[in-house]
Design a protein around this motif. Sequence first.
Motif, PDB file in Angstrom:
ATOM      1  N   UNK A  84       0.826  -1.198   0.000  1.00 35.49           N
ATOM      2  CA  UNK A  84       0.000   0.000   0.000  1.00 35.49           C
ATOM      3  C   UNK A  84       0.866   1.256   0.000  1.00 35.49           C
ATOM      4  N   UNK A  85       2.175   1.083   0.151  1.00 39.17           N
ATOM      5  CA  UNK A  85       3.075   2.228   0.177  1.00 39.17           C
ATOM      6  C   UNK A  85       4.456   1.789  -0.285  1.00 39.17           C
ATOM      7  N   UNK A  86       5.038   2.548  -1.194  1.00 39.57           N
ATOM      8  CA  UNK A  86       6.416   2.327  -1.625  1.00 39.57           C
ATOM      9  C   UNK A  86       7.209   3.596  -1.352  1.00 39.57           C
ATOM     10  N   UNK A  87       8.450   3.416  -0.941  1.00 44.94           N
ATOM     11  CA  UNK A  87       9.301   4.556  -0.626  1.00 44.94           C
ATOM     12  C   UNK A  87      10.038   4.995  -1.892  1.00 44.94           C
ATOM     13  N   UNK A 156      17.691  11.166  -2.674  1.00 38.16           N
ATOM     14  CA  UNK A 156      17.451  10.423  -1.436  1.00 38.16           C
ATOM     15  C   UNK A 156      16.010   9.975  -1.317  1.00 38.16           C
ATOM     16  N   UNK A 157      15.639   9.607  -0.102  1.00 37.68           N
ATOM     17  CA  UNK A 157      14.287   9.121   0.180  1.00 37.68           C
ATOM     18  C   UNK A 157      13.278  10.248   0.036  1.00 37.68           C
ATOM     19  N   UNK A 158      12.271  10.034  -0.799  1.00 40.10           N
ATOM     20  CA  UNK A 158      11.290  11.070  -1.078  1.00 40.10           C
ATOM     21  C   UNK A 158      10.514  11.517   0.143  1.00 40.10           C
ATOM     22  N   UNK A 186      16.321  -2.069  -5.152  1.00 41.06           N
ATOM     23  CA  UNK A 186      17.215  -1.233  -4.355  1.00 41.06           C
ATOM     24  C   UNK A 186      16.561  -0.801  -3.042  1.00 41.06           C
ATOM     25  N   UNK A 187      15.296  -0.421  -3.111  1.00 40.65           N
ATOM     26  CA  UNK A 187      14.639   0.260  -2.001  1.00 40.65           C
ATOM     27  C   UNK A 187      13.645  -0.602  -1.239  1.00 40.65           C
ATOM     28  N   UNK A 188      13.538  -1.879  -1.611  1.00 44.50           N
ATOM     29  CA  UNK A 188      12.606  -2.762  -0.927  1.00 44.50           C
ATOM     30  C   UNK A 188      11.228  -2.752  -1.553  1.00 44.50           C
TER      31      UNK A 188
END
Length: 232
Positions: A84-87, A156-158, A186-188
Amino acid sequence: MRFLTTVDFYPFNYLDAANRLSGVHIDLARMICEKLDLSERCQVQALPWEELAPAMEAQRGEAILAGLAMTAENREKYLFSIPYFRFPARLITPRSSPLAEPLHASVTGLRVGVVGQTAHEVLLRDLFPRARSVVYSRQDWMYEDLKQGRIDAIFGDGVTLSFWLAGKASEGCCSFSGGPYLASEYLGQGLAVATSRDLPQLAEAIDFALHEIQVSGGLNEIYLRHFPTGFY
């Protein structure tokens, strides 16, 4: 239907100024229950992180909604819903120097700050091999260098970058450019609801509810309620 969560994963689950359980996960749990017509029997209980697994084993909850990682070990214990959420990874640049499309060309030769020994450092080098990576050990030093013009962009991380952009520390200097970059390798795989492996029907029902929430725009509504600026 009882969701188990924690109180220490801001802004996903936390206690607000009135000591009420709040956050993305709390709103999402209620919306899932609405879609499944379970609102009158829906509960969200906060526990210390280390008590989540024992509570599930003791059948004191049907689902974990607390950012549990979808590792191979956890997949042996739980069924996971669709994410439900991606970084997302994002680039930010000074407002006076936005990047033009195509990004790969406009980033060539630019000094792009990134925190070292992170997935974002690896992703930056692979996505933009012609950028000049400037590696930092501290994020605040990187932010300050962007404001002072010593680097041209930050990668970087949004989510983290969205809070900085909206905060006083940024002084309104910068904005997102291009992206978002969603790279699960890369980010899971992002965040998902974990349920008992003995409840496959519940996992399927939650998948249905999440799909309906996404299609209806409910996820965006929840995100914009808890994050200062859109990061997708």
